[in-house]
Design an enzyme around this catalytic site. Structure first.
Site, PDB file in Angstrom:
ATOM      1  N   ASP A 110      41.057  63.275  31.030  1.00 39.85           N
ATOM      2  CA  ASP A 110      40.755  63.731  29.667  1.00 39.85           C
ATOM      3  C   ASP A 110      41.799  64.658  29.055  1.00 39.85           C
ATOM      4  OD1 ASP A 110      40.253  66.186  30.984  1.00 39.85           O
ATOM      5  OD2 ASP A 110      38.077  65.867  31.022  1.00 39.85           O
ATOM      6  N   HIS A 127      44.495  60.082  38.656  1.00 39.21           N
ATOM      7  CA  HIS A 127      43.872  58.864  38.144  1.00 39.21           C
ATOM      8  C   HIS A 127      44.365  58.526  36.744  1.00 39.21           C
ATOM      9  CE1 HIS A 127      40.361  59.519  41.203  1.00 39.21           C
ATOM     10  NE2 HIS A 127      41.461  59.096  41.761  1.00 39.21           N
ATOM     11  N   CYS A 135      52.356  49.654  29.628  1.00 41.89           N
ATOM     12  CA  CYS A 135      52.576  48.265  30.041  1.00 41.89           C
ATOM     13  C   CYS A 135      52.512  48.191  31.564  1.00 41.89           C
ATOM     14  CB  CYS A 135      53.937  47.784  29.533  1.00 41.89           C
ATOM     15  SG  CYS A 135      54.381  46.173  30.218  1.00 41.89           S
ATOM     16  N   CYS A 138      56.454  46.931  32.623  1.00 40.72           N
ATOM     17  CA  CYS A 138      57.646  47.788  32.505  1.00 40.72           C
ATOM     18  C   CYS A 138      57.294  49.261  32.334  1.00 40.72           C
ATOM     19  CB  CYS A 138      58.535  47.326  31.340  1.00 40.72           C
ATOM     20  SG  CYS A 138      57.835  47.681  29.711  1.00 40.72           S
TER      21      CYS A 138
HETATM   22  P1  NAD Z   1      31.893  62.762  40.207  1.00 47.62           P
HETATM   23  O1  NAD Z   1      31.190  62.360  38.954  1.00 47.62           O
HETATM   24  O2  NAD Z   1      31.849  61.850  41.366  1.00 47.62           O
HETATM   25  O3  NAD Z   1      31.330  64.174  40.672  1.00 47.62           O
HETATM   26  C1  NAD Z   1      31.227  65.263  39.832  1.00 47.62           C
HETATM   27  C2  NAD Z   1      30.653  66.404  40.624  1.00 47.62           C
HETATM   28  O4  NAD Z   1      30.722  67.550  39.801  1.00 47.62           O
HETATM   29  C3  NAD Z   1      29.201  66.209  41.036  1.00 47.62           C
HETATM   30  O5  NAD Z   1      29.092  66.368  42.428  1.00 47.62           O
HETATM   31  C4  NAD Z   1      28.427  67.315  40.289  1.00 47.62           C
HETATM   32  O6  NAD Z   1      27.483  67.972  41.120  1.00 47.62           O
HETATM   33  C5  NAD Z   1      29.514  68.295  39.953  1.00 47.62           C
HETATM   34  N1  NAD Z   1      29.326  68.988  38.679  1.00 47.62           N
HETATM   35  C6  NAD Z   1      29.052  68.461  37.469  1.00 47.62           C
HETATM   36  N2  NAD Z   1      29.085  69.405  36.523  1.00 47.62           N
HETATM   37  C7  NAD Z   1      29.359  70.583  37.171  1.00 47.62           C
HETATM   38  C8  NAD Z   1      29.515  71.926  36.738  1.00 47.62           C
HETATM   39  N3  NAD Z   1      29.419  72.268  35.453  1.00 47.62           N
HETATM   40  N4  NAD Z   1      29.784  72.876  37.670  1.00 47.62           N
HETATM   41  C9  NAD Z   1      29.884  72.548  38.994  1.00 47.62           C
HETATM   42  N5  NAD Z   1      29.762  71.288  39.443  1.00 47.62           N
HETATM   43  C10 NAD Z   1      29.518  70.314  38.541  1.00 47.62           C
HETATM   44  O7  NAD Z   1      33.387  63.109  39.798  1.00 47.62           O
HETATM   45  P2  NAD Z   1      34.755  62.988  40.605  1.00 47.62           P
HETATM   46  O8  NAD Z   1      34.573  63.467  42.007  1.00 47.62           O
HETATM   47  O9  NAD Z   1      35.782  63.600  39.742  1.00 47.62           O
HETATM   48  O10 NAD Z   1      35.080  61.443  40.727  1.00 47.62           O
HETATM   49  C11 NAD Z   1      34.819  60.546  39.715  1.00 47.62           C
HETATM   50  C12 NAD Z   1      35.961  59.878  38.994  1.00 47.62           C
HETATM   51  O11 NAD Z   1      35.547  59.987  37.676  1.00 47.62           O
HETATM   52  C13 NAD Z   1      37.310  60.490  39.004  1.00 47.62           C
HETATM   53  O12 NAD Z   1      38.155  59.494  39.395  1.00 47.62           O
HETATM   54  C14 NAD Z   1      37.636  60.798  37.524  1.00 47.62           C
HETATM   55  O13 NAD Z   1      38.865  60.193  37.176  1.00 47.62           O
HETATM   56  C15 NAD Z   1      36.601  60.076  36.751  1.00 47.62           C
HETATM   57  N6  NAD Z   1      36.005  60.740  35.570  1.00 47.62           N
HETATM   58  C16 NAD Z   1      36.727  61.594  34.806  1.00 47.62           C
HETATM   59  C17 NAD Z   1      36.138  62.220  33.734  1.00 47.62           C
HETATM   60  C18 NAD Z   1      36.987  63.151  32.918  1.00 47.62           C
HETATM   61  O14 NAD Z   1      38.196  62.981  32.860  1.00 47.62           O
HETATM   62  N7  NAD Z   1      36.389  64.168  32.317  1.00 47.62           N
HETATM   63  C19 NAD Z   1      34.790  62.005  33.427  1.00 47.62           C
HETATM   64  C20 NAD Z   1      34.063  61.105  34.215  1.00 47.62           C
HETATM   65  C21 NAD Z   1      34.685  60.486  35.304  1.00 47.62           C
END
Ligand code: NAD
Length: 252
Positions: A110, A127, A135, A138
């Protein structure tokens, strides 16, 4: 492992470790941005409870899947643009500015760490980034507005104007190879840091989730700040159970 749920005790622990550290690395996941209003993937109501992820091979092999992937990316990007960095992002950016945090490894796509003021050179995006396209052949960058206009005009997913390759959002889909340079930098940081702080990750996605273990096995202090338990809690020295913003607020 010491489990800390009390906010003040958690802040004190974190503050002491950060101020004693000479090479601290922060590792963030989707939970970092929930306090900015962006849902994570695995919490109830998270993105995976509403739709299945699109695998990389499906994107490459099927035009209707590519159009669906772009539709989701545009929707996601609108949500990202409307969100602001939260107090946790700001605290980390302040610690970076004061030289107390050397780098931020993030699974997030994000761009909120950079918008909070972390220099992009020290934010390692494992990620990718959802705010532009690239692309697959390239690597040329393609802006989302340009992609949106192509789809609206032709009804087809975009091709690169330099080489004709498929253009895809610059995020890493499931089944897609990890970015080599980012992964190498992240591994190097895990192997050399003396404090590794995880904030807001279920630690369920590999290979990113192996980084905290690498750090702890080479002797770094490992702290996990997360609302829910993770598979690596037992390997951590401290688990701070609660909201990231509350633990990080005022810490800088
Ligand atoms: P996940 O969704 O698997 O886990 C998120 C964890 O954060 C959960 O265990 C939850 O308990 C905890 N959590 C949520 N809000 C919280 C808070 N305010 N304080 C403390 N803990 C909190 O996320 P992940 O492990 O990052 O893996 C998921 C994939 O999702 C990643 O590859 C990421 O790229 C992608 N993703 C990114 C975004 C973003 O960029 N904001 C959003 C959704 C998913």
């Amino acid at each position: 492992m010491t489990l800390v749920s009390d906010i003040n005790a958690g802040r004190e622990t974190l503050s002491r470790l950060i101020h004693q550290s000479r090479h601290c690395v922060v590792f963030t996941g989707a939970g970092m941005s929930t306090e900015s209003g962006i849902p994570d993937f695995r919490s109830p109501g998270g993105i995976w409870s509403r739709m299945d992820p699109i695998e990389f091979d499906e994107f490459v092999s099927d035009e209707s899947t590519r159009l669906e992937d772009w539709r989701r990316r545009f929707e996601m990007n609108e949500q990202f643009s409307a969100a602001d960095p939260n107090s946790g992002h700001h605290a980390i950016a302040t610690l970076v500015g004061r030289g107390k945090v050397a780098a931020v490894i993030t699974q997030n796509i994000d761009g909120l760490h950079q918008r909070a003021g972390c220099p992009s050179e020290i934010v390692i995006e494992l990620h990718g980034n959802a705010t532009f396209g690239a692309c697959l052949n390239c690597g040329a960058r393609h802006e989302l507005d340009e992609v949106r206009a192509i789809i609206a005009r032709s009804g087809l997913s975009p091709r690169c104007d330099s080489c004709g390759g498929l253009v895809k959002s610059a995020v890493i889909n499931f089944g897609q190879a990890m970015p080599v340079e980012a992964m190498e930098r992240a591994l190097d940081l895990a192997e050399t840091c003396d404090l590794f702080v995880v904030a807001g990750s279920s630690l369920a996605v590999q290979p990113a989730a192996s980084l905290p273990l690498i750090a702890s096995r080479q002797g770094a202090h490992l702290v996990i700040i997360n609302r829910d338990p993770t598979p690596l809690d037992d390997a951590a020295e401290y688990v701070l159970r609660g909201n990231i913003g509350e633990f990080l607020e005022d810490i800088a």
